[in-house]
Design a protein around this motif. Structure first.
Motif, short mmCIF file in Angstrom:
data_model
loop_
_atom_site.label_atom_id
_atom_site.label_comp_id
_atom_site.label_asym_id
_atom_site.label_seq_id
_atom_site.Cartn_x
_atom_site.Cartn_y
_atom_site.Cartn_z
N ASP A 1 0.68 -0.90 0.30
CA ASP A 1 -0.15 0.18 0.13
C ASP A 1 0.56 1.35 -0.02
O ASP A 1 0.33 2.28 -0.17
N ASP A 2 1.46 1.02 -0.07
CA ASP A 2 3.23 2.36 -0.12
C ASP A 2 3.99 2.23 -1.54
O ASP A 2 5.27 1.21 -1.89
N LEU A 3 3.56 3.36 -2.47
CA LEU A 3 4.21 3.23 -3.35
C LEU A 3 5.69 3.09 -3.40
O LEU A 3 6.25 2.85 -4.19
N ARG A 4 6.41 3.79 -2.75
CA ARG A 4 7.58 4.37 -2.10
C ARG A 4 8.27 2.88 -1.61
O ARG A 4 9.35 2.40 -2.07
N ARG A 5 8.11 2.09 -0.47
CA ARG A 5 8.57 0.67 -0.53
C ARG A 5 8.56 -0.15 -1.79
O ARG A 5 9.09 -0.93 -1.98
N LEU A 6 7.41 -0.85 -2.81
CA LEU A 6 7.46 -0.84 -3.80
C LEU A 6 8.03 -0.34 -4.81
O LEU A 6 8.03 -0.94 -5.53
N ALA A 7 8.66 0.74 -5.47
CA ALA A 7 9.16 1.13 -5.78
C ALA A 7 10.84 0.04 -6.78
O ALA A 7 10.13 -0.03 -8.14
N PRO A 8 11.79 -0.47 -5.35
CA PRO A 8 11.94 -1.41 -6.64
C PRO A 8 12.61 -2.39 -7.25
O PRO A 8 13.30 -3.11 -7.93
N ILE A 9 10.77 -2.69 -6.25
CA ILE A 9 11.09 -4.73 -7.27
C ILE A 9 10.87 -3.94 -8.52
O ILE A 9 10.88 -5.72 -9.40
N HIS A 10 10.27 -3.35 -9.31
CA HIS A 10 10.18 -3.88 -10.65
C HIS A 10 11.76 -4.03 -11.05
O HIS A 10 11.33 -4.81 -11.96
N GLU A 11 12.86 -3.51 -11.09
CA GLU A 11 14.34 -3.82 -11.62
C GLU A 11 14.65 -5.09 -11.53
O GLU A 11 15.06 -5.91 -11.97
N ARG A 12 14.59 -5.56 -9.31
CA ARG A 12 14.47 -6.44 -9.13
C ARG A 12 13.88 -7.85 -9.63
O ARG A 12 14.69 -9.14 -9.78
N VAL A 13 12.66 -7.81 -10.12
CA VAL A 13 11.94 -8.90 -11.22
C VAL A 13 12.16 -8.43 -12.23
O VAL A 13 12.68 -10.33 -12.58
#
Length: 441
Positions: free
Chosen positions: A267-279
């Motif tokens: 629910d926090d876009l800031r926490r979620l931000a790194p996931i795209h590059e990592r995936v």
């Protein structure tokens, strides 16, 4: 920088950390920007001095006769050199000789405290180096062993890696990292462990080809175990409801062999931000990231289509982080009772939210990096009372996902009917609580 200059700099940084109650990492970063003459070795040594002092803040202050809450940065650092690093008084005095860039010489009172350096009459929270207000809560979990548990939490944490089986196996990663002398994990079949250098500095893993190509990820072995015990079904439907930066998301994706569908949400876009590059780096093609949209009454329910469809919902709940004190020693001194109450409230809301996605026969995995019953067993008991369709899966059954290693892990962990508690002292991992529940109707 000469060693005595590093001591002076550490006292300066500690003063800012204590006075402003800021994260030590931020203060150290500011110091580095203001002192660009300091090389990487100096900055690593300074960080080590600061963090080691925060690890041993209570015992270091006690040794120096300082009143709790009123310890001077100098007293804490001197006490740490004696308690945490085992330096003799003369060695400490040599670092504090009053010369250029060096701290002032030891006073007679300081020398006397350092000579005595006894914790024999110290209360449990001092010997265990944790805040006094948490003593009752830790005693409820560990009893007399809370001092030993606290001491283990005050040690430095190693650097753990997870081999990404979407890119290769353990025997592929080992030779690529052989120059870093990795050891194989004790519990997780995917874990490698790198010991830190003498000054606490970790190797620059992010420049290693094995990391850049996604063969390995940085992840504590305890976190790996949480994902393994959750047992995501190959080809199933899985929701990581508190995905954050994606550490457990990537572990789940690999355990599913990239087959099925794995939804990652936070629910926090800031926490979620790194996931795209990592995936992308991990080659986790079965991951679909769902980002929150809107706020308040206008918030869009981006997960509505997943209701009652999930084989597994994983809740890596926000918590006080008491199990990660080895990595964040300053966090334990910034923590306040109000923060615990707020985390408990958030956990209740998240668990209730998670329940709506689990299909009959599906499972819910609840994970925290906390050691406190209020965030762990109490939450599971309250949840099953509110949601009688769910029952806790006994740890003896849950550990079977690890085979023979699971049996050994169960013996090493602190077992409760609601789940397993891993700790640095017991399992040599970060502190994690892992509970599994099944929806029976």
């Amino acid at each position: 920088m000469i060693p005595s200059a590093r001591i002076s700099a550490a006292i300066e940084v500690l003063g800012t950390v204590l006075a402003e109650r800021r994260p030590a990492a931020d203060v150290l970063k500011d110091w580095g920007r203001a002192h660009r003459f300091a090389g990487s070795g100096d900055r690593a040594a300074l960080s080590s001095l600061v963090y080691d002092t925060l690890r041993h803040r209570a015992s270091a202050g006690w040794i120096m006769g300082a009143t709790e809450g009123e310890e001077s940065p100098r007293a804490l650092l001197l006490g740490m050199l004696r308690r945490g690093r085992g330096l003799e008084v003369d060695a400490i005095a040599a670092l504090c000789d009053g010369g250029r860039f060096a701290p002032e010489p030891l006073s007679e009172e300081e020398r006397a405290h350092l000579v005595a350096a006894s914790l024999d009459d110290a209360p449990a929270h001092v010997r265990g180096d944790y805040p006094q207000w948490l003593d009752a809560a830790l005693a409820a979990v560990f009893g007399e062993a809370r001092v030993a548990e606290g001491e283990a939490l005050a040690e430095r944490a190693p650097l753990d890696l997870r081999v990404n089986t979407l890119k290769g196996a353990l025997d592929k990663a080992l030779p690529q990292l052989s120059h870093l002398s990795p050891s194989v994990g004790e519990w997780s079949p995917l874990a490698l462990r790198l010991e830190l250098e003498a000054d606490g500095k970790a190797p620059p893993l992010t420049v290693e080809p094995a990391y850049i190509k996604g063969l390995v990820e940085i992840q504590d072995e305890g976190s790996q175990l949480a994902a393994i015990l959750a047992a995501p079904p190959r080809g199933g439907q899985v929701l990581d409801l508190c995905a954050g930066g994606g550490g457990k998301t990537l572990a789940l994706a690999a355990l599913m062999d990239g087959v099925g569908q794995l939804y990652a949400y936070d629910d926090d876009l800031r926490r979620l931000a790194p996931i795209h590059e990592r995936v992308q780096r991990a080659g986790a093609h079965n991951v679909q990231v769902r980002s929150p949209k809107g706020r308040g009454p206008g918030r869009v329910d981006v997960l509505k289509d997943l209701e009652s469809r999930m084989d597994l919902v994983l809740v890596d709940a926000p918590c006080t982080g008491t199990g990660t004190w080895r990595r964040n020693p300053d966090a334990k001194w910034r923590m306040r009772p109000g923060a615990l109450a707020e985390r408990v409230k958030e956990q209740v809301e998240i668990l209730d939210e998670a329940a709506r996605f689990v299909k009959p026969g599906g499972r819910l995995a609840y994970i925290t990096c906390s050691l406190l019953d209020a965030e762990n067993v109490d939450q599971i008991r309250a949840f099953t009372a509110r949601h009688p369709a769910f029952r806790a899966i006994p740890p003896a059954e849950a550990v079977l996902a690890l085979g023979e290693r699971g049996i050994a892990l169960r013996e090493a962990s602190l077992e409760r009917p609601e789940g397993l508690l891993l700790t640095p002292r017991r399992t040599r991992t970060d502190g994690f609580f892992i509970a599994l529940l099944v929806r029976e109707a």
